[in-house]
Design an enzyme around this catalytic site. Structure first.
Site, short mmCIF file in Angstrom:
data_model
loop_
_atom_site.label_atom_id
_atom_site.label_comp_id
_atom_site.label_asym_id
_atom_site.label_seq_id
_atom_site.Cartn_x
_atom_site.Cartn_y
_atom_site.Cartn_z
N ALA A 47 7.86 -13.65 35.17
CA ALA A 47 6.62 -13.04 35.69
C ALA A 47 6.99 -11.94 36.68
O ALA A 47 6.36 -10.87 36.70
CB ALA A 47 5.75 -14.11 36.35
N TYR B 74 -4.69 -21.71 37.35
CA TYR B 74 -4.77 -20.86 36.15
C TYR B 74 -6.24 -20.72 35.71
O TYR B 74 -6.64 -19.68 35.18
CB TYR B 74 -3.93 -21.46 35.02
CG TYR B 74 -2.45 -21.58 35.33
CD1 TYR B 74 -1.81 -20.72 36.22
CD2 TYR B 74 -1.67 -22.57 34.72
CE1 TYR B 74 -0.45 -20.84 36.50
CE2 TYR B 74 -0.32 -22.70 34.98
CZ TYR B 74 0.29 -21.83 35.87
OH TYR B 74 1.64 -21.95 36.13
N ASP C 271 14.62 -20.71 23.35
CA ASP C 271 14.82 -19.79 24.46
C ASP C 271 15.60 -18.54 24.04
O ASP C 271 15.24 -17.43 24.41
CB ASP C 271 15.55 -20.48 25.62
CG ASP C 271 15.45 -19.64 26.88
OD1 ASP C 271 14.32 -19.36 27.30
OD2 ASP C 271 16.49 -19.23 27.42
N SER D 169 -1.45 -19.02 39.95
CA SER D 169 -0.34 -19.96 40.04
C SER D 169 -0.92 -21.35 40.22
O SER D 169 -2.09 -21.49 40.64
CB SER D 169 0.53 -19.59 41.25
OG SER D 169 1.45 -20.61 41.53
N ARG D 170 -0.09 -22.38 39.98
CA ARG D 170 -0.55 -23.74 40.28
C ARG D 170 -0.66 -23.93 41.79
O ARG D 170 -1.26 -24.88 42.25
CB ARG D 170 0.43 -24.76 39.69
CG ARG D 170 0.49 -24.77 38.18
CD ARG D 170 1.70 -25.54 37.71
NE ARG D 170 2.92 -24.97 38.28
CZ ARG D 170 4.09 -25.58 38.32
NH1 ARG D 170 4.21 -26.78 37.82
NH2 ARG D 170 5.14 -24.98 38.85
N LYS E 71 7.75 -15.40 24.85
CA LYS E 71 8.49 -16.12 23.81
C LYS E 71 9.07 -17.38 24.42
O LYS E 71 9.27 -17.39 25.65
CB LYS E 71 9.58 -15.25 23.17
CG LYS E 71 10.43 -14.40 24.10
CD LYS E 71 11.23 -15.04 25.18
CE LYS E 71 12.22 -16.08 24.82
NZ LYS E 71 12.94 -16.61 26.03
N HIS F 106 2.75 -22.98 26.65
CA HIS F 106 2.14 -21.74 26.16
C HIS F 106 0.85 -22.02 25.38
O HIS F 106 -0.14 -21.29 25.53
CB HIS F 106 3.12 -20.97 25.28
CG HIS F 106 4.23 -20.32 26.06
ND1 HIS F 106 5.24 -19.60 25.47
CD2 HIS F 106 4.49 -20.30 27.39
CE1 HIS F 106 6.07 -19.15 26.40
NE2 HIS F 106 5.64 -19.57 27.57
N1 LIG Z 1 11.15 -12.00 27.84
C1 LIG Z 1 12.21 -12.39 28.52
O1 LIG Z 1 13.19 -11.68 28.68
C2 LIG Z 1 12.20 -13.75 29.13
C3 LIG Z 1 11.23 -14.65 28.77
N2 LIG Z 1 11.20 -15.88 29.34
C4 LIG Z 1 10.17 -16.81 28.92
O2 LIG Z 1 9.21 -16.92 29.97
C5 LIG Z 1 8.77 -18.24 30.14
C6 LIG Z 1 9.02 -18.65 31.58
O3 LIG Z 1 10.39 -18.58 31.87
P1 LIG Z 1 10.94 -18.34 33.36
O4 LIG Z 1 10.11 -17.35 34.06
O5 LIG Z 1 12.39 -18.13 33.24
O6 LIG Z 1 10.67 -19.79 33.97
P2 LIG Z 1 10.55 -20.19 35.50
O7 LIG Z 1 10.88 -21.63 35.56
O8 LIG Z 1 11.26 -19.23 36.36
O9 LIG Z 1 8.98 -20.00 35.79
C7 LIG Z 1 8.03 -20.67 35.05
C8 LIG Z 1 6.71 -20.68 35.83
O10 LIG Z 1 5.75 -21.36 35.05
C9 LIG Z 1 4.85 -22.04 35.87
N3 LIG Z 1 4.72 -23.43 35.43
C10 LIG Z 1 3.60 -24.00 34.94
N4 LIG Z 1 3.79 -25.29 34.65
C11 LIG Z 1 5.06 -25.56 34.97
C12 LIG Z 1 5.83 -26.76 34.93
N5 LIG Z 1 5.33 -27.93 34.51
N6 LIG Z 1 7.11 -26.69 35.34
C13 LIG Z 1 7.64 -25.54 35.76
N7 LIG Z 1 6.94 -24.37 35.84
C14 LIG Z 1 5.65 -24.39 35.45
C15 LIG Z 1 5.36 -21.94 37.30
O11 LIG Z 1 4.57 -20.96 37.96
P3 LIG Z 1 3.51 -21.36 39.08
O12 LIG Z 1 4.24 -22.33 39.98
O13 LIG Z 1 3.19 -20.09 39.73
O14 LIG Z 1 2.34 -22.01 38.43
C16 LIG Z 1 6.78 -21.42 37.15
O15 LIG Z 1 7.16 -20.59 38.21
C17 LIG Z 1 9.51 -19.07 29.09
O16 LIG Z 1 8.68 -19.28 27.99
C18 LIG Z 1 10.69 -18.21 28.69
O17 LIG Z 1 11.09 -18.38 27.36
C19 LIG Z 1 12.09 -16.23 30.31
C20 LIG Z 1 13.07 -15.36 30.71
C21 LIG Z 1 13.24 -14.06 30.11
O1 LIG Z 2 14.36 -14.48 27.09
C1 LIG Z 2 15.32 -14.70 27.80
C2 LIG Z 2 16.37 -13.70 27.97
O2 LIG Z 2 17.61 -14.25 28.36
C3 LIG Z 2 17.55 -15.23 29.35
C4 LIG Z 2 18.88 -15.60 29.84
O3 LIG Z 2 19.50 -14.52 30.42
C5 LIG Z 2 16.77 -16.38 28.78
O4 LIG Z 2 16.87 -17.55 29.54
C6 LIG Z 2 15.39 -15.92 28.61
O5 LIG Z 2 14.48 -16.88 28.23
#
Ligand SMILES: NC(=O)C1=CN([C@@H]2O[C@H](COP(=O)(O)OP(=O)(O)OC[C@H]3O[C@@H](n4cnc5c(N)ncnc54)[C@H](OP(=O)(O)O)[C@@H]3O)[C@@H](O)[C@H]2O)C=CC1
Ligand SMILES: O=C1CO[C@H](CO)[C@@H](O)[C@@H]1O
Length: 328
Positions: A15, A56, A176, A34-35, A95, A77
């Site tokens: 995010a 949310y 992932d 956020s939560r 994704k 998701h």
């Molecule tokens: N496009 C890309 O390059 C990338 C994509 N992603 C994707 O993004 C998504 C999130 O990944 P990422 O940001 O790394 O994850 P993080 O763990 O860093 O953040 C996830 C966020 O989701 C929220 N959340 C809601 N429910 C839960 C729960 N039960 N446990 C934990 N977190 C929860 C929280 O936000 P809050 O506390 O504010 O509610 C939390 O900060 C994944 O689907 C991943 O595949 C990830 C990395 C790179």
């Molecule tokens: O999409 C992604 C890109 O790569 C990251 C790692 O560096 C992954 O964890 C992530 O979910």
């Protein structure tokens, strides 16, 4: 639709990156949810976002939000995208789109019933180098495309509670990391005709390494390797009968590539730096689709996203990964 206002659902790692790229591109981020109110406030302060919501539900109810970016772990998701669609918002979902194909199909149907845009945030498809690569393929420069090879390999956290390893959060190398090369193969070669996968599971039951070989129309093949335990080359190659494309690490980002002829001669070197990480291109595409009145991405139609989830379901079936509480 002219002034399109984004709402950011969740305040984790991606995010931050996405919102930073939206800001760089001058796009309008109207709200974050956020939560926790404290996390929403901190995020809003960091990016100068006018509204910070402590749930949310409050985010998706905000009348100043047109499109919601779902950035929670992929185990959530389906729930969070449905929440936004039911509130009448367009949705861009990180994704992997969902955990399973039935979840993806249900979201597609919900969006269609409400005439809303629904897109997977497979940002790789929208970066400028990929646009040029598709032009080269369409123009026949590669001849007949016969193979796609890609790896997505990173040494990621081994903590069993981390989202990458927790089945409750949708953990595993395939959803992932492997989702990128699998989606890439779908993009370049179309949906597979056969799928053969092998993988290794870690202590939590989530996959740590996966190798996938697929055959596509006219006998073209693809191979995908994903690993959450080793940092590999992260390269991709598209092999044609007349030329090939070598994408440089990290291939799924806005990177450089070379078009290489049959005798190893470099025909074109592509190198066009982008601002930020390059995630703004998927957002710009979403905005363009909204202005055009589209409800599905041109570069990754929602039916293709659903098909990709079907491919991932089959790979998971073969390697023996099941998510708790979902049918398959
Ligand atoms: N496009 C890309 O390059 C990338 C994509 N992603 C994707 O993004 C998504 C999130 O990944 P990422 O940001 O790394 O994850 P993080 O763990 O860093 O953040 C996830 C966020 O989701 C929220 N959340 C809601 N429910 C839960 C729960 N039960 N446990 C934990 N977190 C929860 C929280 O936000 P809050 O506390 O504010 O509610 C939390 O900060 C994944 O689907 C991943 O595949 C990830 C990395 C790179
Ligand atoms: O999409 C992604 C890109 O790569 C990251 C790692 O560096 C992954 O964890 C992530 O979910």
């Amino acid at each position: 639709m002219n002034d399109i206002r984004w709402g950011i659902l969740a305040t984790g790692g991606i995010a931050h990156m996405f919102t930073s790229d939206l800001r760089t591109a001058g796009l309008d981020v109207a709200a974050v949810g956020s939560r926790s109110q404290a996390s929403a406030d901190a995020f809003a302060h960091e990016f100068e976002i006018p509204a910070a919501h402590g749930s949310y539900e409050a985010l998706v109810a905000d009348p100043d939000v047109d499109i919601v970016y779902v950035a929670s772990p992929h185990g959530f998701h389906a729930e969070h995208a449905a929440l936004a669609l039911e509130a009448g918002k367009h949705v861009l979902v990180e994704k992997a789109f969902t955990l399973t194909q039935p979840q993806a199909a249900a979201l597609r149907d919900l969006a269609a019933a409400n005439k809303l845009l629904l897109m997977e945030a497979m940002w790789t498809r929208y970066v400028p180098n990929m646009i040029r690569i598709r032009e080269l393929i369409r123009s026949g420069t590669l001849g007949q495309v016969r193979a796609v090879i890609a790896d997505h390999t990173q040494a990621l956290p081994t903590d069993p509670t981390h989202r990458l390893n927790s089945l409750e959060l949708g953990g595993g190398a395939l959803l992932d990391l492997g989702v990128y090369p699998v989606s890439f193969a779908h993009d370049i070669l179309g949906a597979p005709e056969t799928i053969t996968a092998t993988g290794r599971l870690g202590s939590t039951g989530a996959d740590t390494e996966v190798v996938v070989t697929m055959t596509h129309a006219d006998g073209a093949i693809s191979t995908s390797i994903s690993s959450a335990r080793t940092a590999g080359p992260n390269e991709a190659h598209i092999l044609g009968t007349e030329a090939r494309i070598d994408l440089d690490p990290v291939w799924y980002t806005a990177t450089t590539f070379r078009l290489v002829g049959r005798h190893g001669e470099v025909i074109e070197s592509y190198d066009a730096p982008v601002a930020g990480r390059g995630m703004q291109y998927e957002a710009l595409a979403a905005e363009q689709y909204l202005r055009e009145g589209r409800t599905s991405s041109e570069l990754e139609p929602i039916d293709e996203t659903v098909a990709i989830m079907g491919t991932l379901d089959e790979i998971r079936r073969q390697i023996g990964v099941r998510y708790p509480g979902v049918d398959r």
